[in-house]
Each structure stands twice: as C-alpha cells, then as structure tokens.
Design a protein around this motif. Structure first.
Motif, PDB file in Angstrom:
ATOM      1  N   VAL A 217       0.815  -1.216   0.000  1.00 45.07           N
ATOM      2  CA  VAL A 217       0.000   0.000   0.000  1.00 45.07           C
ATOM      3  C   VAL A 217       0.847   1.264   0.000  1.00 45.07           C
ATOM      4  CG1 VAL A 217      -2.018  -1.084   1.035  1.00 45.07           C
ATOM      5  CG2 VAL A 217      -0.251  -0.118   2.519  1.00 45.07           C
ATOM      6  N   LEU A 218       2.076   1.177   0.486  1.00 44.88           N
ATOM      7  CA  LEU A 218       2.961   2.343   0.464  1.00 44.88           C
ATOM      8  C   LEU A 218       3.584   2.558  -0.908  1.00 44.88           C
ATOM      9  CD1 LEU A 218       4.773   1.883   3.904  1.00 44.88           C
ATOM     10  CD2 LEU A 218       2.988   3.565   3.347  1.00 44.88           C
ATOM     11  N   HIS A 219       3.739   1.470  -1.674  1.00 48.24           N
ATOM     12  CA  HIS A 219       4.306   1.532  -3.018  1.00 48.24           C
ATOM     13  C   HIS A 219       3.447   0.701  -3.958  1.00 48.24           C
ATOM     14  CE1 HIS A 219       8.028   3.565  -1.738  1.00 48.24           C
ATOM     15  NE2 HIS A 219       7.903   2.829  -0.637  1.00 48.24           N
ATOM     16  N   PRO A 220       2.218   1.122  -4.209  1.00 52.18           N
ATOM     17  CA  PRO A 220       1.312   0.334  -5.050  1.00 52.18           C
ATOM     18  C   PRO A 220       1.877   0.142  -6.456  1.00 52.18           C
ATOM     19  CG  PRO A 220       0.478   2.573  -4.726  1.00 52.18           C
ATOM     20  CD  PRO A 220       1.619   2.404  -3.773  1.00 52.18           C
ATOM     21  N   GLY A 221       1.681  -1.067  -6.992  1.00 52.78           N
ATOM     22  CA  GLY A 221       2.202  -1.405  -8.307  1.00 52.78           C
ATOM     23  C   GLY A 221       3.501  -2.165  -8.257  1.00 52.78           C
ATOM     24  N   LEU A 222       4.170  -2.173  -7.109  1.00 50.79           N
ATOM     25  CA  LEU A 222       5.424  -2.913  -6.983  1.00 50.79           C
ATOM     26  C   LEU A 222       5.162  -4.403  -6.789  1.00 50.79           C
ATOM     27  CD1 LEU A 222       8.484  -3.087  -6.644  1.00 50.79           C
ATOM     28  CD2 LEU A 222       8.194  -2.456  -4.250  1.00 50.79           C
ATOM     29  N   VAL A 223       4.280  -4.741  -5.856  1.00 47.57           N
ATOM     30  CA  VAL A 223       3.953  -6.140  -5.560  1.00 47.57           C
ATOM     31  C   VAL A 223       2.684  -6.523  -6.321  1.00 47.57           C
ATOM     32  CG1 VAL A 223       3.292  -7.764  -3.737  1.00 47.57           C
ATOM     33  CG2 VAL A 223       5.025  -6.006  -3.284  1.00 47.57           C
ATOM     34  N   GLU A 224       2.776  -7.538  -7.153  1.00 49.60           N
ATOM     35  CA  GLU A 224       1.603  -8.024  -7.876  1.00 49.60           C
ATOM     36  C   GLU A 224       1.055  -9.312  -7.281  1.00 49.60           C
ATOM     37  OE1 GLU A 224       2.297  -8.361 -12.027  1.00 49.60           O
ATOM     38  OE2 GLU A 224       2.662  -6.214 -12.311  1.00 49.60           O
ATOM     39  N   ARG A 225       1.932 -10.155  -6.735  1.00 45.67           N
ATOM     40  CA  ARG A 225       1.518 -11.407  -6.109  1.00 45.67           C
ATOM     41  C   ARG A 225       2.284 -11.567  -4.803  1.00 45.67           C
ATOM     42  NH1 ARG A 225       2.154 -11.869 -11.210  1.00 45.67           N
ATOM     43  NH2 ARG A 225       4.362 -12.369 -10.950  1.00 45.67           N
ATOM     44  N   ALA A 226       1.595 -11.880  -3.719  1.00 46.22           N
ATOM     45  CA  ALA A 226       2.267 -12.027  -2.434  1.00 46.22           C
ATOM     46  C   ALA A 226       1.584 -13.089  -1.593  1.00 46.22           C
ATOM     47  CB  ALA A 226       2.292 -10.702  -1.681  1.00 46.22           C
ATOM     48  N   ILE A 227       2.407 -13.893  -0.914  1.00 45.36           N
ATOM     49  CA  ILE A 227       1.951 -14.913   0.027  1.00 45.36           C
ATOM     50  C   ILE A 227       2.311 -14.420   1.421  1.00 45.36           C
ATOM     51  CG2 ILE A 227       2.223 -17.308   0.779  1.00 45.36           C
ATOM     52  CD1 ILE A 227       3.237 -17.779  -2.209  1.00 45.36           C
TER      53      ILE A 227
END
Length: 309
Positions: A217-227
C-alpha cells in the motif's frame, strides 16, 4: 507503464536513510518452535551467501550451516552485484532494547538445476534470516529461482524488518522507512535486470509478511503477487490507494493466539483497497509446517498464480 513510472520515481529515493529508536523484547520465530530453523537446515540445494554477517546471540544462525553444506560448483548460485555493498558487521553482543540498522540488505540466491522464468522473493520472520524460508520455498516452487533477503534491522539481537514497540505495536516511521529502502533495493535490481517483477511472487512470514503488506500500500504497483504467512496489519494510517492489480494469499494458524485474531483486519484492509484475496486458516500455531507447504503449493499452481496476475 505504471510500473515504469513507479521505478522511475523510486530512483529519486535511493539516498534515503533510516534512523531508529530502541524498543522491547521480540517474539522470535526461533523462540516459538524452531520450525523455520529446521526447514532451513534441512535444505540440501546449492546455495551461496552474499555479504553475510556474523551470527546474533539468541537465535540460531543458519548461514554457516548453509555455507558448509553447499556445493561450490560454478553457476549454481548467483550473487547479486547491485545494489549491494559490504554489510555492516554486527557486534558480538547486542544489549537489551538496542536497535541496529544495517546499511544494506543481505541476499541469498538459489537456482534449481532447470529453472523456470519465475522468482520467489523471500522475507523472513523476526529472528530469521535470508536462509530461513529456502526449504519451504524449494518445496512449493521447485523450479523457481529463490531470492532470500535479510531485513536490515537487528533489535535486541533478533533480525527484523522494522522496529517493534510491543508484540502488536510497531514504530510507524521505521515501517515506512524500511519499506522505502526495500522498494529502492528492488528498483535497483530491476534496473540492472536482476529481477523481473512480471515474473515475481513475494513470500513473507510473520514480520516479513507484515512488511510486504505495508509495502503493497505504500508503493502500489510494486507487488503483484504475495503470500502472507501468519500476518497482521501494522500500519496505523493506510494511504488511499488501489490494489486492484494485486493478488494475495493469507495463511493464518488457528491456534496462533496472538496473531490469528489480527489477521481479519489485514484481510479487510486489503479487500477494501481492491486486492484479490485468498484466505486459509490451517491447524497450526505461529510456526510453519507441512500444511503451509500444501496450501501455498496449491495456490501457486492454481491458475498459474506465479506467472499470471
């Protein structure tokens, strides 16, 4: 286009530094049940440590075991040349309520014999290190390139991703500062073509999972998939951003008395910001085990979750 804009913006932040304040004793993963340590120590894949630092009292340092067991055949493990610099050595003893910020992230990269185009970036829990999640990740994605990263913070002798105040309250400035530093680190890898975010899944446990959720949420667009394994929400104020292009798997332990009750708040926050969310509560405490391997492996396999958004 959004990702290029994001990476361009991050390049302006590469000079950021993070300062810290001392806080209280941590709930260490290795103090819970040693599940991370056992899984990491059992790994027999080829490994190479980058900018490793001495062990910290109070938690097993698996780096030495990994180096001792690792074959040294060329080409089986690749160090990342940038943006790395010699890591700050830790003192022999870290006093109570002390906080140290290392200058750089320590990285371990492991490549299988026949790697796919996918990469799993691994973020350990408190008390772990860059080796901790290697065994689990090797089981859930045997053909993926694995990149274990060590958080820069050492608090009361425990490696972490940001400073804590209590087991469920955290230093907000440090969360944001370390998220910025990690985003800059990832942007550097992308710039030198050592990481393709279109073919990257992030996997975090406990403290590392919480940093990933904050990073999203602080850098939207960086993480696309996360576990996110055993996570909770750590930001007091969440920016109004869209996570419509992000997919999460959240795995809580039914008998994790401290953190399982806090997982629904994180899930609600992610959904409210537009993320696609899969949630699983398994028969487990805060430690990791075979049930995590099963749930995560199935999630990655379903609809080609590693390579498709």
């Amino acid at each position: 286009m959004a990702k290029k804009t994001f990476i361009g913006t991050l390049s302006l932040l590469l000079a950021l530094g993070v300062a810290g304040v001392a806080s209280a004793r941590d709930l260490s993963d290795c103090e819970r049940n040693g599940s991370q340590a056992r899984m990491a120590a059992s790994s027999t894949n080829k490994e190479k440590l980058v900018a490793a630092t001495p062990s910290v009292p109070g938690c097993p340092d698996l780096s030495a075991d990994a180096k001792a067991a690792a074959p040294t055949q060329p080409g089986t493990a690749n160090a990342i040349p940038a943006p790395q610099a010699p890591a700050t050595a830790l003192p022999a003893e870290v006093g109570a309520s002390s906080v140290i910020h290392a200058k750089d992230f320590t990285v371990l990269v492991k490549r299988p014999e026949n790697p796919s185009a996918e990469t799993l970036v691994l973020l350990h829990g408190s008390g772990g290190d860059e080796t901790t999640l290697m065994s689990l990740a090797s089981r859930v994605a045997p053909r993926a390139v694995l990149m274990g990263v060590r958080g820069r913070v050492v608090q009361d002798g425990k490696k972490r991703w940001y400073k804590r105040i209590t087991p469920t309250q955290f230093d907000q400035n440090d969360i944001r500062g370390e998220a910025n530093a990690f985003a800059n680190f990832l942007a550097g890898l992308v710039k030198v073509k050592k990481l393709d975010l279109d073919h990257t899944t992030f996997l975090g446990y406990s403290n590392g999972a919480n940093l990933l959720a904050a990073l999203s949420v602080l850098h939207p667009g960086l993480v696309e998939r996360a576990i996110l394994l055993r996570p909770m929400s750590v930001l007091d104020k969440v920016p109004e951003v869209s996570l419509s292009g992000t997919r999460f798997l959240v795995v809580a332990g039914a008998s994790d008395q401290t953190y399982a009750p806090l997982a629904p708040a994180l899930e609600a926050m992610l959904r409210d910001h537009g993320a696609r969310l899969d949630v699983s509560t398994i028969k487990a405490d805060h430690g990791l085990g075979d049930e995590d391997v099963k749930v995560v492996g199935e999630w990655l396999a379903r609809a080609s979750a590693v390579s498709l958004n």
